[in-house]
Design an enzyme around this catalytic site. Structure first.
Site, mmCIF file in Angstrom:
data_model
loop_
_atom_site.group_PDB
_atom_site.id
_atom_site.type_symbol
_atom_site.label_atom_id
_atom_site.label_comp_id
_atom_site.label_asym_id
_atom_site.label_seq_id
_atom_site.Cartn_x
_atom_site.Cartn_y
_atom_site.Cartn_z
ATOM 1 N N GLN A 113 29.292 68.824 88.250
ATOM 2 C CA GLN A 113 30.364 68.179 87.496
ATOM 3 C C GLN A 113 30.750 66.824 88.087
ATOM 4 O O GLN A 113 30.473 66.524 89.244
ATOM 5 C CB GLN A 113 31.598 69.083 87.483
ATOM 6 C CG GLN A 113 31.467 70.320 86.622
ATOM 7 C CD GLN A 113 32.785 71.069 86.547
ATOM 8 O OE1 GLN A 113 32.942 72.114 87.141
ATOM 9 N NE2 GLN A 113 33.740 70.510 85.814
ATOM 10 N N HIS A 114 31.389 66.013 87.240
ATOM 11 C CA HIS A 114 32.128 64.798 87.612
ATOM 12 C C HIS A 114 31.278 63.575 87.933
ATOM 13 O O HIS A 114 31.819 62.464 87.975
ATOM 14 C CB HIS A 114 33.043 65.044 88.825
ATOM 15 C CG HIS A 114 33.844 66.295 88.787
ATOM 16 N ND1 HIS A 114 34.601 66.667 87.688
ATOM 17 C CD2 HIS A 114 34.012 67.278 89.710
ATOM 18 C CE1 HIS A 114 35.204 67.818 87.949
ATOM 19 N NE2 HIS A 114 34.862 68.217 89.162
ATOM 20 N N ASP A 128 28.200 72.918 85.959
ATOM 21 C CA ASP A 128 27.633 74.024 86.730
ATOM 22 C C ASP A 128 28.582 75.212 86.847
ATOM 23 O O ASP A 128 28.141 76.369 86.757
ATOM 24 C CB ASP A 128 27.178 73.542 88.117
ATOM 25 C CG ASP A 128 28.251 72.807 88.904
ATOM 26 O OD1 ASP A 128 29.382 72.635 88.409
ATOM 27 O OD2 ASP A 128 27.948 72.388 90.041
#
Length: 470
Positions: A72-73, A230
Site C-alpha cells: 500500500q501507499h 496487500d
C-alpha cells in the site's frame, strides 16, 4: 479452471496459481525486489514477469484470470508518456513526516479522519506527493497521473490503456479518497501538490474486471481483476470473519479486522481503510515487525532458530529488559525519527536469552496495542489469526497468546496476500455476488498466562511513556 494471484510486496513478488473452485495451490513463483525505501517501479514489473513466468510454466492448464495485490501507499508518479518521473517512494519512507504534520495543522486531525478515514503520517501517499511538490517541483510539474504499486502493475498487464484503474481498498490508503462516499478528493490532492491536479485511476468494485492481459504471453487474454492492497488481499485470502483480528508479521506489522461500517479515528491509531469485498478494514500498522527478530538474531550472532531457542530459555518479562523496537522510526505510535531503545539493563539480566525474549515481547507488544486500538473503535475481538513470516517463530507462538489475551491461531502456511489476489481473480471470472469460499485450516497456539502478559505489556507502556512521553 486456474487463477493467478500476485503479491508485489516490499521485498519480493510472489505469484500463486490456484484451482478456482477449491483454492488449492498448484504452482508458485517468486522474484526479489531491490532494497530501499525508494525503488524504480520498473523493477516491480521485471520481478512480476519473472515470478509469473515461473508459476505459469508449472501450471497444468490455462490460467483464466489474474489479479494483483501490492504494497500500500507507494507513490508511482507518471509523466504524460506513462513513465515514472522519479523512483517510487514506498510506505516505509519517512521523509514526508513534516508534510504530514503540516496537513494536520492546516485541516485538523478530526476533520481529515472524517473525510479520508486517516490522520496523515509519512506512510500515506498524500504526504509523499506533498513532499514531491515541496522538494522536487520540477518533477512534480511533470506528473500527469498518480498510481499505486498494484495499479501500476495492473495497468502494465493491460498494456497501458488510456484509463488506469484501482480498487476502493488500495484507494483508501492514499489520504485523498473518502471511504464513506467512495469518491476521490481531488481538492485535497491539488492543495497538497501546490495546485497541481494529476489524473487518478478509475475505482472499480470488488469483483469488477480491469480488462484483459495484453502483450504478455504467459497470461495473454486472461481476465484482469481489479486488484487491491496487500492487507485487503490478506484479509480476503484468509477469509476473516466477525470476531477475527488478523495480525500479520511481515516487514511491517499489521492488525486488522473486517467491519460493516467506515471508521474515522481522530487519534490516528486506526486507519479507516476499505476492504476488498465492499466492506471496511480498520487497521493498525507498525513499521517494525519481522526485522526486529532478524536484527536481534544478527546482533546475537545466531539465526532465527537460535533466537527462538534463546527466547524460550528466558522467563516472561526477560528479567526486566524491555525493547521499544522502533528500529526504522515508527508509524504507530507516530515517531518517524525514533530509534530502538532497550531499557531495564542491570548486571544480572544482561544475557543473550533475555535480549532475545525482549525482542519477541517488544515486537508483539506493539501489535497488542494495535489490537486494543481496534477494540476502542468498536471491533469485536474474539480470536487472533497470526500470519506472516515471523508467525513461524516458535517463540512468537509461545508468547503471543499471553500478550493478546484471546485465543491465537496460526492458519496453515501459505502466501495469503497472493492467495487473496487469486480469490479476487476467481470472483471476477465467476460472476458471483460473493467471493469463493475456500476452506482453510488453522492450528491453535498453546494457552498462556494472561497475567504474565499483562505485566509485560505494563512494562512496555511504562518504558514508552518514559522515553517518548506517550
Amino acid at each position: 479452471m486456474f487463477v493467478l494471484g500476485i503479491d508485489s510486496s516490499t521485498q519480493s513478488t510472489k505469484a500463486v496459481v490456484a484451482d478456482a473452485e477449491t483454492g488449492r495451490v498448484v504452482a508458485e513463483g517468486k522474484a526479489h525486489h531491490p532494497a530501499g525505501t525508494e525503488v524504480d517501479p520498473w523493477a516491480w514489473w521485471t520481478a512480476a514477469q519473472e515470478a509469473v513466468e515461473h508459476a505459469a510454466a508449472r501450471t497444468p492448464g490455462k490460467i483464466e484470470a489474474v489479479s494483483v495485490a501490492g504494497q500500500q501507499h507507494g507513490m508511482v508518479a507518471l509523466d504524460d508518456a506513462g513513465n515514472p518521473v522519479r523512483d517510487a517512494l514506498l510506505w516505509n519512507d519517512t521523509r514526508s513526516a513534516p508534510q504530514a504534520r503540516a496537513l494536520i495543522d492546516a485541516h485538523g486531525a478530526a476533520a481529515l479522519a472524517d473525510r479520508t478515514g486517516l490522520v496523515p503520517v509519512a506512510s500515506f501517499t498524500l504526504t509523499k506527493l506533498a513532499w514531491l511538490a515541496e522538494n522536487e517541483p520540477r518533477h512534480a510539474d511533470r506528473v500527469d497521473r498518480v498510481l499505486l504499486p498494484h495499479d501500476w502493475l495492473t495497468w502494465l498487464f493491460a498494456d497501458r490503456p488510456e484509463r488506469a484503474c484501482t480498487d476502493r481498498g488500495d484507494a483508501s490508503g492514499t489520504g485523498y479518497y473518502a471511504p464513506a462516499t467512495g469518491r476521490w478528493l481531488p481538492d485535497l490532492l491539488g492543495e497538497a501538490m501546490g495546485g497541481r491536479t494529476p489524473r487518478l485511476p478509475d475505482v472499480l468494485g470488488p469483483a469488477e474486471s480491469a480488462g484483459r492481459v495484453s502483450g504478455f504471453a504467459p497470461l495473454e487474454g486472461a481476465l484482469l481483476g481489479a486488484g487491491t492492497g496487500d492487507n485487503m488481499a490478506g484479509a480476503l485470502g484468509i477469509g476473516a470473519g466477525p470476531g477475527d483480528v488478523v495480525v500479520s508479521l511481515g516487514t511491517s506489522g499489521t492488525a486488522f479486522a473486517v467491519a460493516d461500517h467506515p471508521c474515522a479515528d481522530a487519534t490516528g491509531l486506526v486507519a479507516g481503510f476499505c476492504d476488498a469485498t465492499g466492506r471496511y478494514l480498520p487497521l493498525v500498522c507498525t513499521l517494525n515487525a519481522a526485522r526486529v527478530l532478524s536484527g536481534t538474531a544478527s546482533m546475537l550472532g545466531t539465526d532465527l532458530a537460535g533466537l527462538d531457542r534463546l527466547a524460550l530459555d528466558a522467563a516472561p518479562g526477560a528479567g526486566g529488559l524491555t525493547l521499544l523496537p522502533y528500529l526504522e522510526g515508527e508509524r504507530t505510535p507516530d515517531l518517524p525519527d525514533a530509534s530502538g531503545t532497550l531499557t531495564g539493563l542491570r548486571g544480572t539480566n544482561m544475557t543473550p536469552e533475555n535480549l532475545a525474549r525482549a525482542a519477541v515481547e517488544g515486537m508483539l507488544c506493539g501489535l497488542a496495542d494495535g489490537v486494543e486500538a481496534l477494540r476502542a473503535v468498536g471491533v469485536d475481538v474474539r480470536r487472533v489469526l497470526l500470519i506472516g513470516g515471523a508467525s513461524e517463530s516458535a517463540a512468537v507462538r509461545a508468547v503471543a497468546p499471553s500478550l493478546f489475551g484471546v485465543p491465537v491461531e496460526i492458519p496453515e502456511a501459505t502466501e495469503y496476500v497472493a492467495l487473496g489476489a487469486a480469490k479476487q481473480a476467481a470472483w471476477a471470472i465467476s460472476g458471483s455476488t460473493t467471493p469463493p469460499d475456500w476452506e482453510l485450516r488453522s492450528e491453535p497456539c498453546p494457552a498462556a498466562n494472561i497475567y504474565q502478559g499483562e505485566a509485560v505489556r505494563h512494562a512496555y507502556r511504562t518504558a514508552r511513556e518514559q522515553i517518548h512521553g506517550l
